[in-house]
Design a protein around this motif. Sequence first.
Motif, short mmCIF file in Angstrom:
data_model
loop_
_atom_site.label_atom_id
_atom_site.label_comp_id
_atom_site.label_asym_id
_atom_site.label_seq_id
_atom_site.Cartn_x
_atom_site.Cartn_y
_atom_site.Cartn_z
N LEU A 26 16.59 -6.25 -3.10
CA LEU A 26 16.43 -7.08 -4.30
C LEU A 26 16.47 -8.55 -3.93
N LYS A 27 15.59 -9.33 -4.51
CA LYS A 27 15.52 -10.78 -4.31
C LYS A 27 14.58 -11.35 -5.36
N PRO A 28 14.49 -12.65 -5.52
CA PRO A 28 13.67 -13.20 -6.60
C PRO A 28 12.21 -12.80 -6.55
N ASP A 29 11.65 -12.58 -5.35
CA ASP A 29 10.25 -12.19 -5.27
C ASP A 29 10.01 -10.77 -5.72
N ASN A 30 11.04 -9.94 -5.75
CA ASN A 30 10.88 -8.55 -6.16
C ASN A 30 11.29 -8.32 -7.62
N LEU A 31 11.50 -9.39 -8.34
CA LEU A 31 11.78 -9.32 -9.77
C LEU A 31 10.69 -10.11 -10.47
N LEU A 69 10.16 -14.08 -10.27
CA LEU A 69 11.31 -14.92 -10.64
C LEU A 69 11.45 -16.10 -9.69
N SER A 70 11.02 -15.92 -8.45
CA SER A 70 11.12 -16.98 -7.47
C SER A 70 10.22 -18.17 -7.79
N HIS A 71 9.21 -17.99 -8.65
CA HIS A 71 8.28 -19.06 -8.95
C HIS A 71 8.63 -19.84 -10.21
N LEU A 72 9.70 -19.47 -10.89
CA LEU A 72 10.12 -20.25 -12.05
C LEU A 72 10.85 -21.50 -11.58
N PRO A 73 10.69 -22.61 -12.30
CA PRO A 73 11.40 -23.84 -11.92
C PRO A 73 12.90 -23.62 -11.98
N ARG A 74 13.60 -24.07 -10.96
CA ARG A 74 15.05 -23.89 -10.91
C ARG A 74 15.74 -25.23 -11.16
N PRO A 75 16.94 -25.20 -11.75
CA PRO A 75 17.66 -24.02 -12.22
C PRO A 75 17.12 -23.51 -13.55
#
Length: 464
Positions: free
Chosen positions: A168-173, A132-138
Amino acid sequence: MLCELCLSDHPEDVLCENVHWTQASRSTQEVEPPPVDLTGQTLGHYRLMRRLGAGGMGTVYLAEQTRIGARVAVKVLHPHLAQDESLCARFYAEARTVNVVGHPHIVHIFDISEAPGGIHYFVMEYLEGVPLSHLPRPVDAAQLVPLLAQACDALDAAHRCGVVHRDLKPDNLFVVRHATEPPSLRVLDFGVAKAHRPDNEDVTAAGIVLGTPAYMAPEQWAGQPVDGRADIYALAVTAYYVATGQLPFERGQMAELALASGPVGPLPPHVLVPSIPPALSEVLLRALARRCEDRYATALEFKAALLAAMAPHRHAVETLPIGDTPVPSPSLAILEAEAAANEPSDVTPPLTWMARVHRRRPGASEVEVRCTELSKGGLFLCCSEPFPRLFTRLDFTLLLAGEEVECAGEVVRHVDSVQARAWGMSPGVGVQFINPSARLRELIHRVNPHRAGTPPAAPPEAHL
């Protein structure tokens, strides 16, 4: 590399989301042995084909099952930790914890073993997609909420088994891509999880990893007992960050309470990104409550609130640009330290924004880069060498609070890769605004009020 501006097409993400805060790292000056690369070796029936990432406990490899050719992911305990029985126990506890829960939205671990030479490893399913951390934000709320709902289902299953994830954090989803179906989500890395056992044994007592500061609930910061509401808090921080592009508390809520001079409270997400429904803002702010009893009592209650907040917006297309996004596509989002080598281990992720830099070469496309250190005077553009020369003018579009604002700036500082490694940041250039508009100043004050009155441009060396 790109001509003219010399900015990378794929700017490095400077977030510190992969960094774990450990008591050991703050109390000793010992240097850990360099990681051992086992690529090409065979462990049991699994040939390690490629290294995917490494973290505090182990390294993850893409592997092939030698008998039938199936692709799997293998996590190997660092050899220098294998002599510590308590750390080995915690490493294996992750595999046991995942299999005890057993949920479709939790990564499946189906083998665990020890190879000759004291090499401890377990084998996981191979997943195609991105963290999830690698998706363009927002990320659009209509696309994000279905994934959050799946995370809530996984957490509910874990909590009912007496397991609290605690990291839990964006890298673990991990967002799994499908050819004909909407993306789905897997919860990963239960290495910090706490399982409540009848004998009251804390399975993490032997370990040293406590969590990631920016995502830790206040009670977890304080060393108090935690339950599923700590995971709800961490998921809300993740949702806030992915939906707005910035953290609700830059240094973590407890750090803000201790260090801030004024009242502490996050801006409602819809203030930062107007497309976020106000009802969703209310849900996330409740889940971010400082007192755990003020949050949602269960993950399913949190899920119901998320879906209810988006009910009027369900006509939106629930697809994510995973396949077309120029970001790494590792097989497993257990990339515990892929970026940690270039980032400090005792800070939380800096606030980040996106900018589209306009190249002057005729016919050249714009370059999208990540920005940090935003103030009323300037910002820092994360890019690769060779850099634009000092005092070069850059024209760019900055995305702030869901609004695009045109900017011009002058390059006033270079931070090369050697300096970046030493200072725990991304390489790039400091840019000073040229005649910033009133609208730009207003938006900067809205999204980053604690720096709206600070001097400009490149970050001072003390921050690098």
